[in-house]
Design an enzyme around this catalytic site. Structure first.
Site, PDB file in Angstrom:
ATOM      1  N   TYR B  50       0.860  -1.185   0.000  1.00 27.43           N
ATOM      2  CA  TYR B  50       0.000   0.000   0.000  1.00 27.43           C
ATOM      3  C   TYR B  50       0.893   1.230   0.000  1.00 27.43           C
ATOM      4  O   TYR B  50       1.964   1.225   0.601  1.00 27.43           O
ATOM      5  CB  TYR B  50      -0.911  -0.002   1.227  1.00 27.43           C
ATOM      6  CG  TYR B  50      -2.023  -1.025   1.150  1.00 27.43           C
ATOM      7  CD1 TYR B  50      -1.751  -2.377   1.348  1.00 27.43           C
ATOM      8  CD2 TYR B  50      -3.324  -0.653   0.853  1.00 27.43           C
ATOM      9  CE1 TYR B  50      -2.763  -3.319   1.266  1.00 27.43           C
ATOM     10  CE2 TYR B  50      -4.347  -1.593   0.767  1.00 27.43           C
ATOM     11  CZ  TYR B  50      -4.057  -2.934   0.978  1.00 27.43           C
ATOM     12  OH  TYR B  50      -5.062  -3.867   0.887  1.00 27.43           O
ATOM     13  N   GLU B  51       0.473   2.298  -0.676  1.00 28.40           N
ATOM     14  CA  GLU B  51       1.336   3.473  -0.787  1.00 28.40           C
ATOM     15  C   GLU B  51       1.634   4.091   0.576  1.00 28.40           C
ATOM     16  O   GLU B  51       2.592   4.842   0.730  1.00 28.40           O
ATOM     17  CB  GLU B  51       0.735   4.507  -1.739  1.00 28.40           C
ATOM     18  CG  GLU B  51      -0.510   5.172  -1.228  1.00 28.40           C
ATOM     19  CD  GLU B  51      -1.165   6.046  -2.296  1.00 28.40           C
ATOM     20  OE1 GLU B  51      -0.824   5.937  -3.477  1.00 28.40           O
ATOM     21  OE2 GLU B  51      -2.051   6.830  -1.913  1.00 28.40           O
ATOM     22  N   SER B  52       0.849   3.707   1.583  1.00 31.61           N
ATOM     23  CA  SER B  52       1.101   4.206   2.935  1.00 31.61           C
ATOM     24  C   SER B  52       2.388   3.644   3.531  1.00 31.61           C
ATOM     25  O   SER B  52       2.859   4.124   4.555  1.00 31.61           O
ATOM     26  CB  SER B  52      -0.079   3.837   3.839  1.00 31.61           C
ATOM     27  OG  SER B  52      -0.299   2.438   3.807  1.00 31.61           O
ATOM     28  N   ILE B  66      -6.310   3.472   2.743  1.00 37.30           N
ATOM     29  CA  ILE B  66      -5.046   2.778   2.434  1.00 37.30           C
ATOM     30  C   ILE B  66      -4.043   2.908   3.566  1.00 37.30           C
ATOM     31  O   ILE B  66      -2.943   2.380   3.494  1.00 37.30           O
ATOM     32  CB  ILE B  66      -4.409   3.319   1.137  1.00 37.30           C
ATOM     33  CG1 ILE B  66      -4.202   4.833   1.237  1.00 37.30           C
ATOM     34  CG2 ILE B  66      -5.233   2.956  -0.058  1.00 37.30           C
ATOM     35  CD1 ILE B  66      -3.379   5.377   0.113  1.00 37.30           C
TER      36      ILE B  66
END
Lengths: 301, 257, 301, 257
Positions: B50-52, B66
């Site tokens: 996840y971009e997190s 996310i």
């Protein structure tokens, strides 16, 4: 020496009208308590920078604190739009909002360039996007190795960066676990840094696990003990994200009047975070995190 | 045969695009459900990013953002976002990226920024987030979106995330690899012509006609010579989606039957 | 799936003659066991890159494995010179050694550029140094913001990077604490990655503390269980740096003959690390680390 | 008055350059001893950073390498070397950097790379390590070195770490701030003329004469109008150095008396 003070004092001393302010935390550890105090102290003409403005910046916009916003994704995650942001951009209400728009990668690189005292950083991103046509701050350079062309973004240098964390000592040595976001880069890029934490600990706790220290006291201006300071955002190991709050926020904020009613009741109407916690009451018990401890490691030699 | 919703069919179809061992950049909604379905069905070795900053996630509940804490607990790694974009995405580690948007055009360009003029938008959308870099740097991109003249115009109002731009070799000429591979809508599935890079209808969902497709897309879309019917989700897939992935129906509200 | 194998198999499969090889670890976690196996398997014409060649690369040079070295500080820390390196550079013995020289900052940026798939990275370092005159790989670039001139270093892309760590699971998800050095950047910059660890753990241990994961299994080719694999370097929480070894090494390695005698006895003369440990005997008990555990943290929600 | 060695005097003098609260980039040997002496005497708030990534160190033993495990245990932070150089040094957080070398010249340039020609060196030295970036990016630099025609030539064979280059405004003209502030040798202490940026003798250690200095330096060195005597280490300083900092005399071998 100790930099511990109240949120009221920290905001009064280190956040000024017209400042470029960053309150970071990607979904995790968003410093809502600090945002509310800025609203209470009626700061004006702020330029706010953040990857995801989230509810915190939407509240500052509705409260009239903001002149300009630098961002990469302006929505209520998994729910819908940010209504104050849309009103300002689409209808100029309550006042027009200047925007400067990037992507997540671009914002992260702007913080890292600022933190590294570099004028810019390059990336292979951005060929073909229209963003580079509407934002003149994107520029290209030719690599001195081969001659590929790369897009660059400029360094960002906030006047003040505010982050929330699990724990810090009184000198501001701050430890974070769970999602890191860009707090470290934003803090190092900034002239002043305010850290609010769930827990102030003795330095011996920090020193028992030095690899966890994300922000060193050397760059911190103020440390604030602010339990539940991130709600409705969350703190890994502390309390869960208040997803109901985010879901219900859509209705609360859809109309200007409702939005102001919320600010009157939950921000202007309260003196500080302690009062907010009291008003939230039992809700925080429901959000309290389960215990899932990590395996400790040995730092001996 | 079991009843199912169009969303469930889209999730099932998207899941089939994932191979075991793929490193997948996951977004919220249909993408998240599709990846988790593949993980439980045929791709236990899939690595969700996840971009997190959460890598190798094993979410115990359906994340509605996310950055949900359930993506962190029990994950293989949590890394700074600087690493997500530099070391994973730009480095070329991401096999599949899922994207959605308000508009997708004939050449797979995606708009999630504005409807109308950027300076005076009719509708201001959230913006790129990480979408532009995923579209530019992932090895392949799968797009999910509704099928209508509004959502599939000939040309997007604003290119937030580059597809094949104006088609042909333009994307490669700018140094970009990868590109959109598949568009899954509520009516059918499209691929991109290897020469013109134009969206081509390759399968239709049960009950959908070519005429209906043509009435709900912004240009005279080409149809593949061997046009197939999209396979419906199996009972097992439907069970997993309804009982395990989205029990409260947060993303797949309208249940069938 | 499991990538666990013996060091013999890992080197045989993933390190080839002529490769650009990186064995990183800044003082901490230097993968000596891997270096010895490369010597035993008689790899030739290697280009070695590392900030501090340390004893490990000096041994590879004396063993005749090395054609070229890319580095930033070639000494025996706190003791003196690297004698095989000096013999090769000053007298061309046993054979000439090609060198490509940077500074620590420059090497770190070369790894980061490679790891980020960028052709280069810029820095404010290097005005006035003669290094840029003797190494043509340093190039300048003009910032598109303002027009400052900055020096750049090119990306480094190793064929194989080898690192040692405290623990990993069988898939190669690797955790490190204590000094990080540049292992992460070197691993991501590399086509192949070999990880040797003190302990292979179940994935549940890794997953109990995901913020500690430095290298993800997704980029790892081989995982080797190699206790004491870093000696005479150290492992925080495992065993101390063998400072006596480093001090005595100066005399051992001063003459070509003495150096070869060491290699015959401790490398060629032994089949693997297990035999090395046996031969070291009680020394490892003396080096064993004291217990100083960190405060565990909560990952629950 | 207590007996002391020249090294102990150098350590004591170097320690006086450190203010409480300074963030100091520490090297091994005299610098390490000086910083630890200041930490125990007048600067308990000093923050020690080693290029290995250890920040706020409280070493329980004398580290013989800059990557010793004793620098990690109980430190305030351990960071990747990328952060040490980007976020601490280049960002401008380092108040004082200590450097040594094989040669230091009239304008404070340091050579730790080669004696003789780079391509055909008479003596190949270790090289820069982090020295070049410390010299370029720290707010101020303190140099310790022996005092002889060999170690203090008019011009170094190779500029590893930039001082004031050929003097005057050349350093500033290249965009570099800071620069060497003090050179401490076994005979005296030098500062740099604010205009010419040339090394000027400002104090001599007890028993040293100007003539002796001039016989042991590679150019006709200027002498400050008010030339002082370097204050000798106090008994307390000597006690700390001998009993606490270097009990085995690893770095300060020749004890006095």
């Amino acid at each position: 020496m100790s930099k511990q003070m109240t949120m009221k004092d920290a905001i009064a001393r280190f956040v000024r009208d017209g400042d470029l302010v960053v309150m970071e935390g990607f979904t995790h550890l968003i410093p809502f308590a600090a945002g509310h105090e800025i609203i209470r102290q009626k700061r004006r003409d702020l330029t706010l920078a953040r990857l995801t403005p989230d509810l915190i910046y939407d509240q500052l916009i509705a409260a009239g604190c903001v002149r300009k916003m630098i961002f990469s994704w302006a929505g209520n995650p998994g729910v819908g739009p940010l209504h104050a942001f849309r009103r300002a951009v689409e209808q100029g209400k309550p006042r027009p909002l200047e925007i400067e728009e990037y992507t997540h990668f671009g914002m992260v690189l702007r913080f890292m360039a600022g933190a590294s005292n570099l004028p810019f950083l390059p990336t292979r991103n951005y060929p073909g996007t229209d963003l580079t046509k509407v934002n003149p701050h994107f520029k290209t350079i030719r690599s001195p190795y081969g001659d590929e062309e790369l897009w660059c973004v400029p360094a960002l240098h906030p006047d003040v960066t505010i982050v929330h964390a699990q724990r810090a000592d009184a000198d501001g040595n701050t430890q974070v676990w769970g999602l890191y976001g860009v707090q470290k880069e934003a803090a190092f890029a900034s002239r002043r840094v305010i850290v609010s934490v769930e827990e102030i600990v003795d330095s011996s706790v920090i020193r028992s696990d030095p690899n966890r220290t994300l922000i060193p006291g050397a760059i911190v201006s103020a440390v604030v003990h602010e339990p539940f300071g991130a709600h409705p955002s969350f703190v890994q190991g502390g309390y869960d994200r208040d997803n109901d709050f985010y879901l219900k926020w859509d209705a609360v904020s859809r109309e200007e009047a409702g939005f102001q009613k919320y600010l009157d009741e939950w921000v202007h109407g309260l003196p500080d975070r302690a009062a907010y916690i009291k008003k939230m009451g039992a809700r925080f018990d429901e959000l309290k995190a389960d215990r899932q401890m990590c395996e400790p490691v040995n730092y001996g030699f | 045969m079991a009843e199912y919703t169009t969303s469930e069919l889209m999730v099932s179809r998207a899941a089939k695009e994932l191979k075991n061992g793929d490193v997948v950049f996951v977004g919220i909604g249909v993408p998240s459900l599709a990846v988790n379905l593949a993980y439980r069905m045929h791709a236990p070795g899939i690595c969700m990013i996840y971009e997190s900053g959460a890598v190798g996630c094993v979410p115990k509940r359906l994340p509605i953002s996310i950055g949900d804490p359930c993506l962190v607990t029990g994950s293989l790694a949590v890394v700074p976002m600087l690493d997500v974009f530099n070391l994973y995405l730009q480095r070329g580690l991401i096999d599949v990226g899922f994207l959605g948007g308000a508009q997708v055009d004939r050449f797979g360009n995606i708009n999630s920024t504005v409807i109308g003029d950027y300076a005076k938008p009719k509708v201001r959308l959230p913006g790129s987030g990480g979408a532009c870099e995923i579209a530019a740097l992932a090895k392949k991109v799968v797009i999910t979106i509704g099928n209508s003249k509004r959502t599939l115009p000939e040309r997007v109002d604003f290119v937030t995330s580059p597809g094949y731009l104006r088609g042909g070799r333009e994307r490669e000429s700018l140094g970009l690899k990868g590109g959109p591979e598949l568009v899954i809508t509520d009516m059918g599935v499209y691929r991109f012509d290897p020469e013109t890079r134009e969206m081509v209808l390759v399968s239709m969902h049960p009950g959908v006609t070519v005429q209906k497709i043509k009435e709900n897309i912004g240009w005279d879309v080409k149809v593949a010579r061997e046009l197939t019917e999209t396979p419906p989700p199996t009972p097992e897939e439907i069970r997993i989606i309804r009982d395990e992935l989205d029990p409260q129906g947060i993303f797949l509200k309208s249940k069938a039957g």
